[in-house]
Design a protein around this motif. Sequence first.
Motif, mmCIF file in Angstrom:
data_model
loop_
_atom_site.group_PDB
_atom_site.id
_atom_site.type_symbol
_atom_site.label_atom_id
_atom_site.label_comp_id
_atom_site.label_asym_id
_atom_site.label_seq_id
_atom_site.Cartn_x
_atom_site.Cartn_y
_atom_site.Cartn_z
ATOM 1 N N GLU A 39 78.154 -58.139 -64.906
ATOM 2 C CA GLU A 39 77.770 -56.756 -65.199
ATOM 3 C C GLU A 39 78.792 -55.736 -64.723
ATOM 4 O OE1 GLU A 39 75.922 -59.102 -63.643
ATOM 5 O OE2 GLU A 39 74.687 -58.216 -62.045
ATOM 6 N N ASP A 40 79.835 -56.188 -64.017
ATOM 7 C CA ASP A 40 80.936 -55.296 -63.652
ATOM 8 C C ASP A 40 81.960 -55.167 -64.781
ATOM 9 O OD1 ASP A 40 80.830 -56.761 -60.387
ATOM 10 O OD2 ASP A 40 80.053 -54.789 -60.976
ATOM 11 N N MET A 55 87.890 -54.987 -55.508
ATOM 12 C CA MET A 55 86.608 -55.436 -56.047
ATOM 13 C C MET A 55 86.418 -56.906 -55.706
ATOM 14 S SD MET A 55 86.674 -53.554 -59.770
ATOM 15 C CE MET A 55 88.002 -54.572 -60.396
ATOM 16 N N ASN A 56 85.413 -57.179 -54.911
ATOM 17 C CA ASN A 56 85.087 -58.547 -54.512
ATOM 18 C C ASN A 56 83.721 -58.948 -55.052
ATOM 19 O OD1 ASN A 56 87.487 -58.607 -52.974
ATOM 20 N ND2 ASN A 56 86.428 -57.805 -51.166
ATOM 21 N N SER A 57 83.453 -60.235 -55.030
ATOM 22 C CA SER A 57 82.155 -60.764 -55.490
ATOM 23 C C SER A 57 81.783 -60.185 -56.854
ATOM 24 C CB SER A 57 81.069 -60.435 -54.466
ATOM 25 O OG SER A 57 81.382 -60.987 -53.202
ATOM 26 N N SER A 84 87.800 -61.808 -57.359
ATOM 27 C CA SER A 84 88.239 -60.498 -56.892
ATOM 28 C C SER A 84 89.368 -59.957 -57.757
ATOM 29 C CB SER A 84 88.746 -60.589 -55.450
ATOM 30 O OG SER A 84 87.731 -61.016 -54.574
ATOM 31 N N LEU A 85 89.435 -58.636 -57.806
ATOM 32 C CA LEU A 85 90.544 -57.932 -58.440
ATOM 33 C C LEU A 85 90.828 -56.682 -57.621
ATOM 34 C CD1 LEU A 85 89.772 -57.966 -62.293
ATOM 35 C CD2 LEU A 85 91.691 -59.092 -61.154
ATOM 36 N N ARG A 86 92.079 -56.223 -57.686
ATOM 37 C CA ARG A 86 92.449 -54.974 -57.036
ATOM 38 C C ARG A 86 93.057 -54.060 -58.079
ATOM 39 N NH1 ARG A 86 97.287 -53.450 -52.900
ATOM 40 N NH2 ARG A 86 96.165 -51.969 -51.557
ATOM 41 N N ARG A 127 80.537 -54.526 -51.960
ATOM 42 C CA ARG A 127 81.421 -55.406 -52.741
ATOM 43 C C ARG A 127 82.758 -54.743 -53.065
ATOM 44 N NH1 ARG A 127 80.101 -56.888 -57.744
ATOM 45 N NH2 ARG A 127 78.863 -55.009 -58.209
ATOM 46 N N PHE A 128 82.737 -53.450 -53.308
ATOM 47 C CA PHE A 128 83.952 -52.711 -53.676
ATOM 48 C C PHE A 128 84.383 -51.824 -52.516
ATOM 49 C CE2 PHE A 128 83.256 -52.497 -58.604
ATOM 50 C CZ PHE A 128 83.059 -53.866 -58.619
ATOM 51 N N THR A 129 85.708 -51.631 -52.398
ATOM 52 C CA THR A 129 86.258 -50.735 -51.387
ATOM 53 C C THR A 129 87.324 -49.856 -52.022
ATOM 54 O OG1 THR A 129 85.887 -52.380 -49.649
ATOM 55 C CG2 THR A 129 87.408 -50.570 -49.161
#
Length: 123
Positions: A88-89, A82-84, A16-18, A66-68
Amino acid sequence: VQLQASGGGVVQAGGSLRLSCAVSGLPFGANAMGWFRQAPGKEREFVASINWSGHTTYYADSVKGRFTISRDNAKNTVYLQMNSLKPEDTAVYYCAARRSSPQTMALTGGNYWGRGTQVTVSS
């Protein structure tokens, strides 16, 4: 007008990243905010957008679930959790602002853009 994105980095698949984007020089609460990304050799694509109040959000199919996206109007900041994450992200992520609906922003992009922050997902 300045949109300063931060929070990118290198993460393993599944991690994950924020991302954060701090905005100055425009009426933040009057603008929809969005995140877009551009992978090497590809065109910039829409990721997520949010309306001025934060009550309406819109996502690309590739990141739904996956993203919020969220925003804090008191801090003039928009976030992308951003999770999981998947390889390709991997892309440069840009924040954008536009005085429109989040759906319109998804189709037309922003009036104002930040410089971008690199996200790399290793397999």
